[in-house]
Design a protein around this motif. Structure first.
Motif, PDB file in Angstrom:
ATOM      1  N   ALA A  88       0.812  -1.035   0.048  1.00 35.12           N
ATOM      2  CA  ALA A  88      -0.003  -0.106   0.014  1.00 35.12           C
ATOM      3  C   ALA A  88       0.895   1.320   0.136  1.00 35.12           C
ATOM      4  O   ALA A  88       0.456   2.270  -0.786  1.00 35.12           O
ATOM      5  CB  ALA A  88      -0.992   0.022   1.231  1.00 35.12           C
ATOM      6  N   GLU A  89       1.798   1.187   0.660  1.00 31.61           N
ATOM      7  CA  GLU A  89       2.724   2.341   0.932  1.00 31.61           C
ATOM      8  C   GLU A  89       3.392   2.672  -0.485  1.00 31.61           C
ATOM      9  O   GLU A  89       3.759   3.728  -0.992  1.00 31.61           O
ATOM     10  CB  GLU A  89       3.468   2.416   2.039  1.00 31.61           C
ATOM     11  CG  GLU A  89       3.075   2.543   3.480  1.00 31.61           C
ATOM     12  CD  GLU A  89       4.037   2.634   4.576  1.00 31.61           C
ATOM     13  OE1 GLU A  89       4.911   3.686   4.452  1.00 31.61           O
ATOM     14  OE2 GLU A  89       4.050   1.834   5.525  1.00 31.61           O
ATOM     15  N   ILE A  90       4.193   1.468  -1.034  1.00 31.93           N
ATOM     16  CA  ILE A  90       4.857   1.654  -2.117  1.00 31.93           C
ATOM     17  C   ILE A  90       3.702   2.120  -3.231  1.00 31.93           C
ATOM     18  O   ILE A  90       4.102   3.015  -4.089  1.00 31.93           O
ATOM     19  CB  ILE A  90       5.417   0.429  -2.416  1.00 31.93           C
ATOM     20  CG1 ILE A  90       6.519  -0.211  -1.630  1.00 31.93           C
ATOM     21  CG2 ILE A  90       6.105   0.498  -3.928  1.00 31.93           C
ATOM     22  CD1 ILE A  90       7.275  -1.312  -1.600  1.00 31.93           C
ATOM     23  N   ASN A  91       2.630   1.661  -3.359  1.00 28.79           N
ATOM     24  CA  ASN A  91       1.987   1.950  -4.390  1.00 28.79           C
ATOM     25  C   ASN A  91       1.433   3.578  -4.519  1.00 28.79           C
ATOM     26  O   ASN A  91       1.162   4.147  -5.314  1.00 28.79           O
ATOM     27  CB  ASN A  91       0.363   1.020  -4.564  1.00 28.79           C
ATOM     28  CG  ASN A  91       0.739  -0.224  -5.229  1.00 28.79           C
ATOM     29  OD1 ASN A  91       1.621  -0.280  -6.310  1.00 28.79           O
ATOM     30  ND2 ASN A  91       0.262  -1.001  -4.652  1.00 28.79           N
ATOM     31  N   GLY A  92       1.575   3.949  -3.119  1.00 32.33           N
ATOM     32  CA  GLY A  92       1.032   5.358  -2.899  1.00 32.33           C
ATOM     33  C   GLY A  92       2.156   6.306  -3.098  1.00 32.33           C
ATOM     34  O   GLY A  92       2.014   7.585  -3.238  1.00 32.33           O
ATOM     35  N   MET A  93       3.488   5.793  -3.240  1.00 29.17           N
ATOM     36  CA  MET A  93       4.628   6.565  -3.461  1.00 29.17           C
ATOM     37  C   MET A  93       5.259   6.691  -4.688  1.00 29.17           C
ATOM     38  O   MET A  93       5.881   7.937  -5.160  1.00 29.17           O
ATOM     39  CB  MET A  93       5.639   5.948  -2.489  1.00 29.17           C
ATOM     40  CG  MET A  93       6.973   6.777  -2.294  1.00 29.17           C
ATOM     41  SD  MET A  93       8.125   5.634  -1.491  1.00 29.17           S
ATOM     42  CE  MET A  93       7.160   5.277   0.049  1.00 29.17           C
ATOM     43  N   VAL A  94       4.931   5.702  -5.582  1.00 24.12           N
ATOM     44  CA  VAL A  94       5.636   5.863  -6.986  1.00 24.12           C
ATOM     45  C   VAL A  94       4.509   5.385  -8.312  1.00 24.12           C
ATOM     46  O   VAL A  94       3.256   5.098  -7.830  1.00 24.12           O
ATOM     47  CB  VAL A  94       6.734   4.718  -7.257  1.00 24.12           C
ATOM     48  CG1 VAL A  94       7.700   4.690  -5.966  1.00 24.12           C
ATOM     49  CG2 VAL A  94       6.176   3.293  -6.937  1.00 24.12           C
ATOM     50  N   THR A  95       5.008   5.883  -9.262  1.00 25.49           N
ATOM     51  CA  THR A  95       4.090   5.591 -10.357  1.00 25.49           C
ATOM     52  C   THR A  95       4.542   4.238 -11.339  1.00 25.49           C
ATOM     53  O   THR A  95       3.871   3.601 -11.711  1.00 25.49           O
ATOM     54  CB  THR A  95       3.997   6.820 -11.190  1.00 25.49           C
ATOM     55  OG1 THR A  95       5.407   7.378 -11.756  1.00 25.49           O
ATOM     56  CG2 THR A  95       3.524   8.015 -10.726  1.00 25.49           C
ATOM     57  N   THR A  96       5.796   4.009 -11.135  1.00 26.39           N
ATOM     58  CA  THR A  96       6.446   2.930 -11.778  1.00 26.39           C
ATOM     59  C   THR A  96       7.323   2.130 -10.902  1.00 26.39           C
ATOM     60  O   THR A  96       8.174   2.820  -9.822  1.00 26.39           O
ATOM     61  CB  THR A  96       7.179   3.273 -13.043  1.00 26.39           C
ATOM     62  OG1 THR A  96       8.161   4.018 -12.684  1.00 26.39           O
ATOM     63  CG2 THR A  96       6.178   4.018 -13.945  1.00 26.39           C
ATOM     64  N   ILE A  97       7.780   0.794 -10.997  1.00 29.70           N
ATOM     65  CA  ILE A  97       8.564   0.259 -10.405  1.00 29.70           C
ATOM     66  C   ILE A  97       9.217  -0.557 -11.545  1.00 29.70           C
ATOM     67  O   ILE A  97       8.865  -1.461 -12.240  1.00 29.70           O
ATOM     68  CB  ILE A  97       8.139  -0.956  -9.462  1.00 29.70           C
ATOM     69  CG1 ILE A  97       7.125  -0.231  -8.421  1.00 29.70           C
ATOM     70  CG2 ILE A  97       8.961  -1.769  -8.913  1.00 29.70           C
ATOM     71  CD1 ILE A  97       6.586  -1.111  -7.458  1.00 29.70           C
ATOM     72  N   ASP A  98      10.637  -0.317 -11.717  1.00 31.61           N
ATOM     73  CA  ASP A  98      11.512  -0.810 -12.795  1.00 31.61           C
ATOM     74  C   ASP A  98      12.216  -2.233 -12.376  1.00 31.61           C
ATOM     75  O   ASP A  98      12.432  -3.052 -13.287  1.00 31.61           O
ATOM     76  CB  ASP A  98      12.782   0.253 -13.073  1.00 31.61           C
ATOM     77  CG  ASP A  98      12.233   1.480 -13.471  1.00 31.61           C
ATOM     78  OD1 ASP A  98      11.547   1.672 -14.728  1.00 31.61           O
ATOM     79  OD2 ASP A  98      12.231   2.262 -12.818  1.00 31.61           O
ATOM     80  N   LEU A  99      12.461  -2.429 -10.907  1.00 30.43           N
ATOM     81  CA  LEU A  99      13.146  -3.587 -10.431  1.00 30.43           C
ATOM     82  C   LEU A  99      12.429  -3.807  -9.117  1.00 30.43           C
ATOM     83  O   LEU A  99      12.569  -3.054  -8.296  1.00 30.43           O
ATOM     84  CB  LEU A  99      14.626  -3.296 -10.679  1.00 30.43           C
ATOM     85  CG  LEU A  99      15.275  -4.246  -9.943  1.00 30.43           C
ATOM     86  CD1 LEU A  99      15.369  -5.911 -10.646  1.00 30.43           C
ATOM     87  CD2 LEU A  99      16.762  -3.968  -9.896  1.00 30.43           C
ATOM     88  N   LEU A 100      11.940  -4.992  -8.997  1.00 30.87           N
ATOM     89  CA  LEU A 100      11.300  -5.747  -7.854  1.00 30.87           C
ATOM     90  C   LEU A 100      12.367  -6.849  -7.438  1.00 30.87           C
ATOM     91  O   LEU A 100      12.454  -7.936  -8.126  1.00 30.87           O
ATOM     92  CB  LEU A 100      10.036  -5.992  -7.900  1.00 30.87           C
ATOM     93  CG  LEU A 100       9.635  -6.966  -6.792  1.00 30.87           C
ATOM     94  CD1 LEU A 100       9.546  -6.164  -5.278  1.00 30.87           C
ATOM     95  CD2 LEU A 100       7.958  -7.297  -7.028  1.00 30.87           C
TER      96      LEU A 100
END
Length: 220
Positions: A88-100
């Motif tokens: 939830a926090e990550i989704n609210g913080m960024v628009t994209t994730i390039d590497l998980l």
């Protein structure tokens, strides 16, 4: 033939691919001090990602890693996220994730279950990462072609996935190494399935053996 050898360091590998890492948003789970995740985070930080998100259960275990990165790569933005609320926090913080990088793991521990009633190694090493990846998938898809999901597995595995009895008869038939093997084999199966499903979008999924001299304690 690969250019890398047994003696190759994380810094050397990251340096070779620094243009791919630069400006990217990266999420790493379980990067506790002294573990695989902390070395991965410190190496990647040296090539100027735009944001490095470190997810773990205990901030005090991650704080030394953040301090190390602040000293070696002071311009890199680093954020700690506590695991239970990570998605939830990550989704609210960024628009994209390039590497998980799904790294957090425990190894060959005594029998116990998560609060959801799942054998702890299976819950920690696989189910937790399966759920996190699912919850972050929209951000990974938004990053588009070239984004990556890495699941840290192991070659130190035996047994199989007990699809009908992943809790080992509620612990009666439990063996710590079979529990570890089930979770790590699941990482492999999960990575292959993701690779097939995301191939058309040119989003990549990998599993890996992290090496033979890695910490056996929890990387949380």
């Amino acid at each position: 033939m690969t250019q890398w050898k047994w003696e190759s360091t994380g810094d050397e590998v990251v340096e070779a691919f620094k243009e791919i890492v630069k400006g990217k948003t990266i999420v790493i789970t379980g990067p506790s001090q002294g573990g695989i995740g902390s070395e991965t985070a410190a190496a990647l930080a040296k090539t100027s990602p735009s944001l490095l998100i470190l997810a773990g259960r205990t901030e005090s275990n991650i704080a030394p890693v953040m301090a190390r990165i602040a000293e070696s790569s002071p311009d890199v933005k680093v954020k700690f996220i506590i695991s239970p609320s990570a998605a939830a926090e990550i989704n609210g913080m960024v628009t994209t994730i390039d590497l998980l990088i799904n790294n957090a793991a425990i190894m060959a521990c005594q029998y116990s279950k998560t609060e959801d009633g799942i054998e702890t190694q299976f819950g920690t090493n696989h189910i937790g990462h399966f759920l996190l990846t699912k919850l972050l998938m929209d951000k990974i898809l938004a990053a588009g072609a070239g984004s990556r999901i890495v699941n840290v597995s192991s070659s130190a595995i035996r047994g199989n996935i007990r699809y009908d009895d992943y809790n080992f008869q509620d612990g009666v038939a439990y063996d710590p190494w079979l529990g570890y093997g089930q979770a790590k084999i699941s990482n492999l199966v999960f990575s292959r399935a993701l690779a097939r499903k995301l191939k058309s979008k040119r989003i990549f999924s990998f599993s890996l053996h992290p090496g033979s001299s890695t910490p056996g304690a929890a990387n949380l």
